[in-house]
Design a protein around this motif. Structure first.
Motif, short mmCIF file in Angstrom:
data_model
loop_
_atom_site.label_atom_id
_atom_site.label_comp_id
_atom_site.label_asym_id
_atom_site.label_seq_id
_atom_site.Cartn_x
_atom_site.Cartn_y
_atom_site.Cartn_z
N VAL A 109 -3.03 -15.48 -5.11
CA VAL A 109 -1.71 -14.93 -4.81
C VAL A 109 -1.61 -13.47 -5.25
O VAL A 109 -1.92 -13.12 -6.39
CB VAL A 109 -0.61 -15.75 -5.52
N CYS A 110 -1.19 -12.62 -4.32
CA CYS A 110 -0.78 -11.25 -4.59
C CYS A 110 -0.02 -10.80 -3.35
O CYS A 110 -0.01 -11.53 -2.35
CB CYS A 110 -1.98 -10.32 -4.86
N PHE A 111 0.57 -9.65 -3.35
CA PHE A 111 1.30 -9.20 -2.16
C PHE A 111 0.34 -9.09 -0.98
O PHE A 111 -0.66 -8.37 -1.02
CB PHE A 111 1.96 -7.83 -2.38
N GLY A 112 0.63 -9.83 0.08
CA GLY A 112 -0.18 -9.75 1.30
C GLY A 112 -1.49 -10.50 1.23
O GLY A 112 -2.27 -10.46 2.18
N PHE A 113 -1.76 -11.15 0.07
CA PHE A 113 -3.02 -11.87 -0.14
C PHE A 113 -4.19 -10.90 0.09
O PHE A 113 -4.17 -9.80 -0.42
CB PHE A 113 -3.07 -13.14 0.72
N VAL A 114 -5.19 -11.29 0.90
CA VAL A 114 -6.30 -10.36 1.13
C VAL A 114 -6.06 -9.52 2.38
O VAL A 114 -6.07 -8.29 2.35
CB VAL A 114 -7.64 -11.12 1.24
N GLY A 115 -5.83 -10.18 3.51
CA GLY A 115 -5.77 -9.47 4.79
C GLY A 115 -4.65 -8.45 4.86
O GLY A 115 -4.90 -7.26 5.12
N ASN A 116 -3.42 -8.86 4.62
CA ASN A 116 -2.29 -7.94 4.76
C ASN A 116 -2.21 -6.92 3.63
O ASN A 116 -1.66 -5.84 3.81
CB ASN A 116 -0.98 -8.72 4.89
N ARG A 117 -2.75 -7.28 2.48
CA ARG A 117 -2.80 -6.28 1.40
C ARG A 117 -3.72 -5.13 1.78
O ARG A 117 -3.40 -3.96 1.57
CB ARG A 117 -3.29 -6.94 0.10
N MET A 118 -4.87 -5.43 2.36
CA MET A 118 -5.82 -4.38 2.73
C MET A 118 -5.35 -3.57 3.93
O MET A 118 -5.60 -2.37 4.02
CB MET A 118 -7.19 -4.99 3.00
N ILE A 119 -4.66 -4.23 4.87
CA ILE A 119 -4.25 -3.53 6.10
C ILE A 119 -3.15 -2.51 5.82
O ILE A 119 -2.91 -1.59 6.61
CB ILE A 119 -3.80 -4.55 7.18
N GLU A 120 -2.50 -2.65 4.67
CA GLU A 120 -1.41 -1.72 4.32
C GLU A 120 -1.90 -0.27 4.33
O GLU A 120 -1.25 0.62 4.88
CB GLU A 120 -0.86 -2.10 2.92
N GLY A 121 -3.08 -0.01 3.77
CA GLY A 121 -3.61 1.35 3.74
C GLY A 121 -4.01 1.86 5.12
O GLY A 121 -3.97 3.07 5.38
N TYR A 122 -4.34 0.95 5.99
CA TYR A 122 -4.73 1.27 7.37
C TYR A 122 -3.56 1.94 8.10
O TYR A 122 -3.68 3.02 8.68
CB TYR A 122 -5.13 -0.05 8.01
N GLY A 123 -2.39 1.30 8.02
CA GLY A 123 -1.20 1.87 8.68
C GLY A 123 -0.67 3.09 7.96
O GLY A 123 -0.22 4.05 8.59
N ARG A 124 -0.73 3.06 6.64
CA ARG A 124 -0.22 4.19 5.84
C ARG A 124 -0.95 5.48 6.19
O ARG A 124 -0.34 6.53 6.41
CB ARG A 124 -0.40 3.88 4.35
N GLU A 125 -2.28 5.43 6.23
CA GLU A 125 -3.06 6.64 6.47
C GLU A 125 -2.93 7.12 7.91
O GLU A 125 -2.94 8.33 8.17
CB GLU A 125 -4.52 6.43 6.09
N ALA A 126 -2.82 6.19 8.85
CA ALA A 126 -2.62 6.59 10.25
C ALA A 126 -1.32 7.38 10.37
O ALA A 126 -1.28 8.46 10.99
CB ALA A 126 -2.59 5.36 11.15
N ASN A 127 -0.25 6.88 9.77
CA ASN A 127 1.05 7.57 9.80
C ASN A 127 0.98 8.91 9.10
O ASN A 127 1.52 9.91 9.58
CB ASN A 127 2.12 6.68 9.16
#
Length: 710
Positions: A484-502
């Motif tokens: 358990v953590c925010f977004g577990f594995v998949g959504n926690r890692m994808i956060e940086g993907y969208g952040r940097e694109a923006n």
């Protein structure tokens, strides 16, 4: 009848029905899949030579004592196993036997297993049996004559289809390959022995596949050109498919012996490729995901005979279909009858669409719909073995649901949440049985996507974890256990993907350039297209729930937030980062978005500039890898290969790169670490906020190690 056993291949003398002829039966018996390991290869050669030397033997049969003929090569030998005698040597002995050799395929034959059968003089099997050459899925091609023999027996077009796609084909569709195809496996052996008798009666002819001449008129140059054109999008980024085509071309253009040499050269090209390393890594990663330390063989498993699903929307309906497909009854719960009826109608529509495409019969549609019932009362779930909530992504809502479930569900029922980001420990606190609470994070569309993130809380019992992992297999999902953590594995890692694109759009990058670079890297679509397809409002909702964690960065996805404020929520609104024409999913660049980016950048003091392809890859992909390192340090994922399975199956990360952690291992962790340090130091406050290398990444980079070494 006499019988000799070795560990991997048995030898038995059998009489034909008339008792006039003797057959030497070589039985492969190398559990679990009759892999063609060294012991099998040695056994086949020894027993073939014995049968050839035995004057009383008229025909040699190669078959299996397992439920399948052979699953092919022993993949574990690829990394340093003893390959002598190699498979081509074994097949040479078979093909050059002076006595007829008949392959009796009592079950599936894949890869090297089918190549063994192709080298025999005759082949016998049953109509529904499946055979195939799936090597392309490991980044290689059939390396024991499969690309030369299959075109001679099945025809060039059929061979191309099988070798390049790797998909299995039913024996009844391969009349050129099989001499006898019986209706059912029960009559296979008696029919095979009768056929052996016939072969002897007709002069014991040895019919070598290598002597078959290909009709070149069936394989003009245009065939290969058209095939390549049709494959261009499907095979983008992969190394092996083009080499598969070249190998089949060689079967048409070269004599058999030279074709084998060319096949060997192309095989080694594939074996040395980074794509093969990645695909073989993923092959083992997928299998390793089910091996966890949270339970053992003695841990009991609960029966899942009936499932309850709360929420009949798109996600709830998709989850329900998985269980109905596996023959498990489902009770769907909605608070309003209208919503329930709408959800069940959508499921029926999905099944009927599958039936129109020939994937299901009308009877199967009705059988599956009969397993789905609905209710508007929680009491209907009193006897289910597992209940999965798929309601609005808000903690207070989910806790209310779990309180209600705790009150009505029987003792021992597993209470699962499909949350994609929320703290399941906190959800479990709403019940008096937190040991029975677990996360089952399905990916959308839930009836299609193979991944299931199984999220254990600090109190989930080993019994519940084991039951969830076993259940995933039953509904045809690949389960990966995470914490358990925010977004577990998949959504926690994808956060940086969208952040940097923006952020890069703020710095002067264009959405279409950034999307193209990421698409060319191998993902199904770039971050802006993905955001528009999913709905920009979904991302905004998640950001709002995390505002306290990101408020220190005034630039954080600010453009995305402003677009949502303008109602530009993506495809469903006809406008998001891109514009969309009615009924068309093709993104159209919108200059006004770049103007907005320019204006916001000026307001925030962010300088605009040209951004290279390399920087786009490093700034979007490397922070994901860095987050993966943190996840490993925290124990949220047990091993780096689990992260790779999540990303390939859940997010479309290209399998020919093996997943983000394998990709990092391939290019070198020092490369990733150095780039993280570079952007940390060059991007001002943004760099300091988001590009600090994870301690584990730093440590492994300095030691020259890989994530796979952990």
């Amino acid at each position: 009848m006499s019988q000799v056993e070795t560990q991997a291949v048995g030898y038995e003398l059998i009489e034909t029905p008339s008792a006039n002829n003797k057959v030497a039966a070589l039985w492969m018996q190398n559990p679990p899949v009759n892999a063609l390991s060294k012991s099998v290869r040695v056994g086949l050669i020894e027993h073939l030579n014995a049968a050839i030397a035995d004057e009383s033997v008229d025909v040699i049969v190669i078959s299996s004592k397992q439920n399948l003929f052979s699953g092919g090569a022993d993949i574990s030998e690829f990394s340093g196993g003893d390959l002598e005698p190699n498979l081509p040597v074994v097949l040479d002995v078979i093909e050059n036997s002076p006595k007829p050799v008949v392959a009796v395929l009592n079950g599936p034959a894949f890869g090297g297993g089918l190549e063994v059968a192709l080298s025999c003089h005759y082949r016998v099997t049953f109509a529904s049996n499946k055979v195939g050459l799936p090597e392309v899925n490991l980044g290689i091609l059939p390396g024991a004559g499969g690309t030369q023999r299959l075109p001679r027996l099945a025809g060039v077009q059929q061979a191309l289809d099988m070798i390049v796609s790797g998909r299995p084909v039913a024996a009844k569709k391969l009349p050129g390959v099989f001499d006898v195809v019986v209706d059912s496996p029960e009559t296979l052996l008696s029919s095979a022995l009768a056929f052996c008798e016939k072969v002897v009666a007709e002069g014991s002819k040895v019919r070598k596949t290598c002597d078959v001449q290909i009709d070149v008129s069936t394989a003009p140059k245009e065939l290969f050109a058209q095939y390549r054109k049709g494959l261009a999008t499907q095979a983008r980024g992969f190394f092996a498919p083009e080499r598969c085509i070249q190998a089949v071309e060689a079967s048409v253009e070269l004599p058999f012996a030279e074709g084998l040499v060319r096949e060997g050269e192309l095989f080694m090209e594939c074996m040395r490729s980074k794509e093969a390393r990645a695909q073989q890594h993923f092959f083992f990663a997928e299998r390793a995901a089910s091996h966890v330390k949270d339970f053992d063989k003695e841990t009991p498993v609960r029966d899942i005979k009936t499932v309850g699903i709360i929420g009949a929307g798109t996600m709830g309906g998709g989850i329900a279909m998985n269980f109905a497909n596996a023959g498990i009854p489902v009770i769907m719960l909605e608070l309003k009858q209208e919503a329930l009826d709408k959800g069940l109608a959508l499921i029926r529509k999905n099944y009927e669409n599958s039936a129109k495409k020939g994937k299901l019969t009308a009877e199967q549609v009705e059988d599956r719909m009969a397993l789905l019932t609905g209710s508007t009362e929680y009491a209907a779930l009193s006897d289910v073995d597992l209940v999965i909530e798929a309601v609005f992504e808000k903690m207070s809502v989910k806790q209310e649901v779990f309180k209600a479930l705790d009150a009505v569900c029987k003792p021992g029922a597993i209470l699962a949440s499909n949350t994609s980001t929320l703290d399941i420990d906190e959800i479990g606190e709403a019940t008096k049985r937190p040991e029975d609470v677990i996360g089952l994070h399905f990916f959308s569309p839930a009836n299609v996507m193979k991944l299931l993130e199984v999220v254990k809380t600090s109190k989930t019992s080993p019994e519940v974890i084991k039951t969830a992992m076993k259940m995933a297999k039953k509904i045809n999902k690949v389960a990966v256990l995470v914490g358990v953590c925010f977004g577990f594995v998949g959504n926690r890692m994808i956060e940086g993907y969208g952040r940097e694109a923006n952020r890069m759009m703020l710095e002067g990058g264009t959405p279409e350039h950034i999307d193209k670079v990421i698409y060319d890297f191998g993902l199904p679509m770039g971050p802006f297209t993905m955001g528009d397809m999913a709905g920009q409002d979904i991302g905004a909702f998640v950001r709002e729930s995390r505002r306290e964690f990101i408020k220190h960065d005034p630039t954080y996805c600010i453009l995305a937030d402003k677009l949502v404020e303008q109602g530009r929520v993506g495809l469903k609104a006809g406008k998001g980062v891109y514009l969309y024409e009615a009924g068309n999913r093709k993104p159209i660049p919108d200059p006004s978005v770049l103007e907005l980016a320019k204006q916001v950048a000026a307001d925030l003091g962010v300088a605009q500039r040209d951004i290279s392809d390399q920087e786009i890859i490093e700034r979007i992909i490397f922070p994901m890898i860095n987050e993966g390192a943190l996840i490993l340090e925290e124990g949220i994922a047990a091993k780096s290969s689990d992260i790779d399975v999540i990303y390939v199956y859940g997010y479309g990360f290209p399998v020919y790169r093996g997943g983000p952690m394998q990709y990092a291992d391939e290019i070198g962790l020092k490369t990733v670490y150095d780039a993280m340090c570079k952007y940390r130091d060059e991007l001002g406050e943004h760099g300091k906020n988001w590009f600090e290398p994870a301690p584990l990444l730093k440590k492994l980079a300095e030691q020259g190690k890989r994530f796979a070494d952990l």
